[in-house]
Design a protein around this motif. Structure first.
Motif, PDB file in Angstrom:
ATOM      1  N   TYR A 133      10.787  -0.521  14.500  1.00 25.59           N
ATOM      2  CA  TYR A 133      10.795   0.260  15.734  1.00 25.59           C
ATOM      3  C   TYR A 133      10.072  -0.545  16.802  1.00 25.59           C
ATOM      4  N   ASN A 134       8.980  -0.058  17.340  1.00 21.12           N
ATOM      5  CA  ASN A 134       8.233  -0.808  18.353  1.00 21.12           C
ATOM      6  C   ASN A 134       6.896  -1.299  17.795  1.00 21.12           C
ATOM      7  N   THR A 135       6.872  -1.532  16.475  1.00 23.51           N
ATOM      8  CA  THR A 135       5.649  -1.961  15.814  1.00 23.51           C
ATOM      9  C   THR A 135       5.907  -3.134  14.877  1.00 23.51           C
ATOM     10  N   THR A 136       4.829  -3.728  14.429  1.00 25.21           N
ATOM     11  CA  THR A 136       4.882  -4.728  13.373  1.00 25.21           C
ATOM     12  C   THR A 136       4.024  -4.213  12.223  1.00 25.21           C
ATOM     13  N   ILE A 137       4.604  -4.166  11.046  1.00 19.64           N
ATOM     14  CA  ILE A 137       3.886  -3.746   9.850  1.00 19.64           C
ATOM     15  C   ILE A 137       3.631  -4.998   9.022  1.00 19.64           C
ATOM     16  N   THR A 138       2.392  -5.166   8.603  1.00 20.02           N
ATOM     17  CA  THR A 138       2.038  -6.344   7.815  1.00 20.02           C
ATOM     18  C   THR A 138       1.309  -5.926   6.540  1.00 20.02           C
ATOM     19  N   VAL A 139       1.433  -6.790   5.553  1.00 17.31           N
ATOM     20  CA  VAL A 139       0.612  -6.693   4.349  1.00 17.31           C
ATOM     21  C   VAL A 139      -0.335  -7.873   4.418  1.00 17.31           C
TER      22      VAL A 139
ATOM     23  N   TYR B 181      -4.705  -5.324  -1.050  1.00 19.14           N
ATOM     24  CA  TYR B 181      -3.707  -5.668  -0.051  1.00 19.14           C
ATOM     25  C   TYR B 181      -3.646  -4.515   0.951  1.00 19.14           C
ATOM     26  N   ASP B 182      -3.908  -4.806   2.208  1.00 16.08           N
ATOM     27  CA  ASP B 182      -3.925  -3.784   3.243  1.00 16.08           C
ATOM     28  C   ASP B 182      -2.587  -3.716   3.961  1.00 16.08           C
TER      29      ASP B 182
ATOM     30  N   ASN C  99      -3.985  -1.266  12.835  1.00 15.46           N
ATOM     31  CA  ASN C  99      -4.599  -0.145  12.155  1.00 15.46           C
ATOM     32  C   ASN C  99      -4.223  -0.210  10.682  1.00 15.46           C
ATOM     33  N   THR C 100      -5.200  -0.327   9.806  1.00 15.96           N
ATOM     34  CA  THR C 100      -4.926  -0.333   8.371  1.00 15.96           C
ATOM     35  C   THR C 100      -4.721   1.105   7.922  1.00 15.96           C
ATOM     36  N   LEU C 101      -3.538   1.387   7.363  1.00 13.48           N
ATOM     37  CA  LEU C 101      -3.209   2.743   6.962  1.00 13.48           C
ATOM     38  C   LEU C 101      -3.299   2.978   5.464  1.00 13.48           C
ATOM     39  N   PHE C 102      -3.262   1.908   4.680  1.00 12.03           N
ATOM     40  CA  PHE C 102      -3.282   2.077   3.225  1.00 12.03           C
ATOM     41  C   PHE C 102      -3.702   0.767   2.583  1.00 12.03           C
ATOM     42  N   SER C 103      -4.373   0.870   1.450  1.00 10.48           N
ATOM     43  CA  SER C 103      -4.729  -0.310   0.660  1.00 10.48           C
ATOM     44  C   SER C 103      -4.110  -0.174  -0.720  1.00 10.48           C
ATOM     45  N   ALA C 104      -3.473  -1.242  -1.173  1.00  5.06           N
ATOM     46  CA  ALA C 104      -2.800  -1.252  -2.469  1.00  5.06           C
ATOM     47  C   ALA C 104      -3.479  -2.248  -3.391  1.00  5.06           C
ATOM     48  N   HIS C 105      -3.203  -2.108  -4.689  1.00  7.23           N
ATOM     49  CA  HIS C 105      -3.833  -2.978  -5.692  1.00  7.23           C
ATOM     50  C   HIS C 105      -2.986  -4.187  -6.051  1.00  7.23           C
TER      51      HIS C 105
ATOM     52  N   ALA D 159       2.110  -3.010  -2.187  1.00  7.23           N
ATOM     53  CA  ALA D 159       1.870  -3.022  -0.749  1.00  7.23           C
ATOM     54  C   ALA D 159       3.166  -3.244   0.034  1.00  7.23           C
ATOM     55  N   VAL D 160       4.039  -4.111  -0.460  1.00  3.96           N
ATOM     56  CA  VAL D 160       5.320  -4.352   0.207  1.00  3.96           C
ATOM     57  C   VAL D 160       6.191  -3.095   0.144  1.00  3.96           C
ATOM     58  N   ARG D 161       6.228  -2.428  -1.008  1.00  2.22           N
ATOM     59  CA  ARG D 161       6.986  -1.168  -1.116  1.00  2.22           C
ATOM     60  C   ARG D 161       6.450  -0.133  -0.142  1.00  2.22           C
ATOM     61  N   ILE D 162       5.137  -0.039  -0.045  1.00  2.26           N
ATOM     62  CA  ILE D 162       4.508   0.928   0.858  1.00  2.26           C
ATOM     63  C   ILE D 162       4.792   0.561   2.313  1.00  2.26           C
ATOM     64  N   ALA D 163       4.773  -0.716   2.644  1.00  2.00           N
ATOM     65  CA  ALA D 163       5.097  -1.152   4.013  1.00  2.00           C
ATOM     66  C   ALA D 163       6.519  -0.739   4.380  1.00  2.00           C
TER      67      ALA D 163
END
Length: 108
Positions: free
Chosen positions: A10-16, A26-27, A41-47, A52-56
């Motif tokens: 959309y109008n954002t960039t999501i990163t791990v 992994y944030d 903004n860090t929204l979630f941390s994965a192990h 983390a890629v699935r969550i992104a």
């Protein structure tokens, strides 16, 4: 910090991102393309990186769906006037199907 995955959404960039001193965390971070010099903004941390890629990817799907339904991201919550806020952690805490995401928006 090492960027492991980048997704334009959309109008954002999501990163791990993986902190160099934290090999097991992994944030999942979201940043508006309108403010490219911010830290996001860090929204979630994965192990794991895979989680983390699935969550992104799930975050991108939900973000687009939420925007289509009049929500916007404010801090760590999806917000819409006259509806309850939906915390990003609530969305990302486990894998959701598209039907689950629609139901979450409808029930808010």
């Amino acid at each position: 910090m090492t960027v492991r995955y980048v997704l334009n959404c959309y109008n954002t960039t999501i990163t791990v991102k993986q902190e160099d001193d934290s090999l097991g965390q992994y944030d999942v971070n979201i940043q508006s393309n309108n403010s490219p010099f911010g830290s996001g903004n860090t929204l979630f941390s994965a192990h794991s990186e895979e989680q983390a890629v699935r969550i992104a990817n799930q975050l991108c799907s939900f973000y687009a769906l939420a925007r289509e339904n009049g929500y916007y991201l404010k801090g760590k919550a999806f917000t819409k006037p006259d509806r309850r806020d939906i915390l990003a952690e609530e969305v990302l805490s486990f894998e959701r199907s598209n039907e689950d995401m629609h139901a979450l928006l409808a029930g808010a």
